[in-house]
Design a protein around this motif. Structure first.
Motif, mmCIF file in Angstrom:
data_model
loop_
_atom_site.group_PDB
_atom_site.id
_atom_site.type_symbol
_atom_site.label_atom_id
_atom_site.label_comp_id
_atom_site.label_asym_id
_atom_site.label_seq_id
_atom_site.Cartn_x
_atom_site.Cartn_y
_atom_site.Cartn_z
ATOM 1 N N LYS A 214 0.826 -1.211 0.000
ATOM 2 C CA LYS A 214 0.000 0.000 0.000
ATOM 3 C C LYS A 214 0.857 1.255 0.000
ATOM 4 C CE LYS A 214 -3.779 2.240 2.525
ATOM 5 N NZ LYS A 214 -4.703 2.126 3.696
ATOM 6 N N ARG A 215 1.953 1.215 0.739
ATOM 7 C CA ARG A 215 2.802 2.398 0.864
ATOM 8 C C ARG A 215 3.611 2.663 -0.401
ATOM 9 N NH1 ARG A 215 7.874 3.091 5.060
ATOM 10 N NH2 ARG A 215 8.486 5.172 4.407
ATOM 11 N N ILE A 219 4.778 -4.628 -6.106
ATOM 12 C CA ILE A 219 4.327 -5.988 -5.868
ATOM 13 C C ILE A 219 5.185 -6.553 -4.744
ATOM 14 C CG2 ILE A 219 4.144 -8.308 -6.838
ATOM 15 C CD1 ILE A 219 3.814 -6.940 -9.592
ATOM 16 N N VAL A 220 4.554 -7.043 -3.692
ATOM 17 C CA VAL A 220 5.266 -7.582 -2.536
ATOM 18 C C VAL A 220 5.002 -9.083 -2.468
ATOM 19 C CG1 VAL A 220 5.542 -7.544 -0.031
ATOM 20 C CG2 VAL A 220 5.162 -5.405 -1.290
ATOM 21 N N ALA A 234 -1.849 -4.740 -7.059
ATOM 22 C CA ALA A 234 -3.055 -3.944 -7.312
ATOM 23 C C ALA A 234 -4.285 -4.812 -7.448
ATOM 24 C CB ALA A 234 -2.858 -3.106 -8.573
ATOM 25 N N ALA A 235 -4.091 -6.080 -7.830
ATOM 26 C CA ALA A 235 -5.217 -7.000 -7.995
ATOM 27 C C ALA A 235 -5.620 -7.675 -6.697
ATOM 28 C CB ALA A 235 -4.869 -8.054 -9.038
ATOM 29 N N LEU A 280 2.732 -3.631 -12.770
ATOM 30 C CA LEU A 280 2.014 -3.358 -11.524
ATOM 31 C C LEU A 280 0.535 -3.703 -11.622
ATOM 32 C CD1 LEU A 280 3.744 -0.033 -10.439
ATOM 33 C CD2 LEU A 280 4.311 -2.393 -9.809
ATOM 34 N N ALA A 281 0.023 -3.842 -12.848
ATOM 35 C CA ALA A 281 -1.377 -4.235 -13.061
ATOM 36 C C ALA A 281 -1.492 -5.708 -13.437
ATOM 37 C CB ALA A 281 -1.986 -3.362 -14.162
ATOM 38 N N ILE A 282 -0.494 -6.516 -13.139
ATOM 39 C CA ILE A 282 -0.481 -7.922 -13.514
ATOM 40 C C ILE A 282 -1.750 -8.637 -13.041
ATOM 41 C CG2 ILE A 282 0.808 -8.575 -11.442
ATOM 42 C CD1 ILE A 282 2.249 -10.694 -13.135
ATOM 43 N N GLU A 283 -2.277 -9.507 -13.896
ATOM 44 C CA GLU A 283 -3.463 -10.287 -13.544
ATOM 45 C C GLU A 283 -3.125 -11.312 -12.467
ATOM 46 O OE1 GLU A 283 -6.595 -9.967 -14.542
ATOM 47 O OE2 GLU A 283 -6.059 -8.208 -15.738
#
Length: 321
Positions: A214-215, A219-220, A234-235, A280-283
Motif C-alpha cells: 500500500k505504501r 508488488i510484494v 493492485a489486484a 504493476l497491473a499484472i493479472e
C-alpha cells in the motif's frame, strides 16, 4: 519451448539483467562437523539462477584479485554470469560462515567489506536491476546502490530482496528505515516471513507485507519456505502453496526463488521501465503462475546441498518436484 542445441531458449524480449550486491565465500559448518567452502552471497546466487535460466546477466560486486576471488569468478562463469567492470577492486574477497542446525536451516556470521566501483556503466538494454541483502545494508556501498537505483529505475524494473540478516543489521528499530528506503525504489519486493517478523516484531508479517504494498505500490511477495508464498499487488492478494520435498538444507533457496520470479516476469514481457504500468497491473492468475514456478525452483534448491539452483530444462521439464 524452442531450443538452441541442448539449451532451452527463454521467452520474453531481448535484453539483460544487472544484479548488484555481494559475492563472497560461504563457509558452511554442518552438524556432523564437516566444513565446506564455496562461493555464494544472496545477490550472486540470484545472478547465478538467472544465468542458469539462460538469461543474459551481469553481477556488479566487490571482490578481490585473490584466490577466493578467482573461485568466485570461475563459479559465475560456469553459469554464464558476467562480472561488471570494476568489480575486482576489493583488497580481499569477503567471507560468510553459515552454521546449519539439525533441520538444515542456516545462521550466518560475516567478514565483509562492501563498496561499488567509482565508475558504473549500465548497458542501455538492461531490463531489470536486482539488489538486496548486505549490499543494501552496509556502508559505504549501500548509499551508492540507492543512488544507482534512483537513476536506473528510469530505464529498468527494480527488484529488491532485503534478505534480512540480524547479525549484520543489529537492531530492528535502526534497520527498518534502511530497508524501507529501498522498498520505495522497487517495483517488486521479495521478503521472507522470518525477515519481516524480525524487522517488525510486534506486527504480523502478513500485515506488514500488505502495508508495504500500500505504501510503495510495489508488488510484494512474502515467502514462507515449505509453506509457499503470498503476494500483494493492485489486484489483491494471491496465495501459492508450497511444494513437498525432502530438505537437504535451505541455503540459496530464497535466491533461487527471486531469480526465477524475475525470469517469469521477463518471459511475460513485464520488465523495463516502459512496462512498469503493465507489471504493476499484472493479472492475479498470471502472478500466481509466476510465483508457483518460483516456489518450485526454491523447492528443488532445498532438495540438495548448498546454493545449487536449477537450470531451465530441469525447472520446466518433467519431474517429481
Amino acid at each position: 519451448m524452442p531450443t538452441t542445441g541442448s539449451t532451452p531458449v527463454p521467452a520474453g524480449p531481448a535484453g539483460r539483467a544487472l544484479v548488484v550486491g555481494e559475492a563472497l565465500i560461504d563457509t558452511v559448518r554442518r552438524t556432523d562437523g564437516s566444513v565446506d567452502e564455496h562461493p555464494g552471497g544472496s545477490p550472486a546466487n540470484v545472478a547465478l539462477t538467472l544465468g542458469r535460466l539462460a538469461r543474459d546477466v551481469e553481477l556488479l560486486t566487490w571482490i578481490g584479485e585473490d584466490a577466493y576471488g578467482a573461485m568466485v569468478r570461475r563459479w559465475l562463469e560456469g553459469s554464464r554470469v558476467g562480472l561488471h567492470l570494476g568489480s575486482t577492486g576489493a583488497p580481499e574477497t569477503s567471507i560468510a560462515t553459515a552454521t546449519l542446525d539439525a533441520s538444515g536451516t542456516a545462521s550466518y556470521d560475516f567478514e565483509i567489506e562492501w563498496r561499488l566501483p567509482h565508475r558504473i556503466d549500465v548497458a542501455p538494454d538492461t531490463l531489470v536491476v536486482h539488489t538486496g541483502s548486505l549490499a543494501t545494508a552496509l556502508a559505504p556501498g549501500a548509499d551508492a546502490v540507492a543512488d544507482l537505483l534512483a537513476v536506473q529505475r528510469r530505464v529498468s524494473t527494480v527488484t529488491f530482496d532485503p534478505n534480512v540478516r540480524p547479525a549484520i543489521l543489529g537492531h530492528p528499530l535502526t534497520a527498518a528505515p534502511g530497508v524501507e528506503r529501498f522498498l520505495m525504489l522497487a517495483d517488486v519486493v521479495k521478503v521472507s516471513h522470518a525477515g519481516l517478523a524480525w524487522l517488525y516484531p510486534h506486527r504480523d508479517p502478513e500485515v506488514t507485507a500488505a502495508l508495504w504494498h500500500k505504501r510503495s505500490g510495489a508488488i510484494v511477495v512474502l515467502t514462507r519456505g515449505a509453506d509457499g508464498a503470498s503476494t500483494w499487488s493492485a489486484a489483491g492478494r494471491v496465495d501459492v502453496p508450497g511444494v513437498p520435498v525432502e530438505i537437504a538444507d535451505t541455503v540459496g533457496a530464497g535466491d533461487a526463488f527471486t531469480g526465477t520470479l524475475i525470469d517469469g516476469l521477463w518471459s511475460h514481457d513485464l520488465l523495463g521501465a516502459p512496462r512498469r504500468a503493465a507489471l504493476l497491473a499484472i493479472e492475479p492468475d498470471l502472478l500466481r503462475d509466476v510465483v508457483a514456478r518460483a516456489v518450485r525452483a526454491a523447492a528443488i534448491t532445498t532438495s540438495r546441498a548448498g546454493a545449487n539452483p536449477p537450470r531451465r530444462a530441469e525447472l520446466d521439464g518433467p519431474g517429481p518436484v
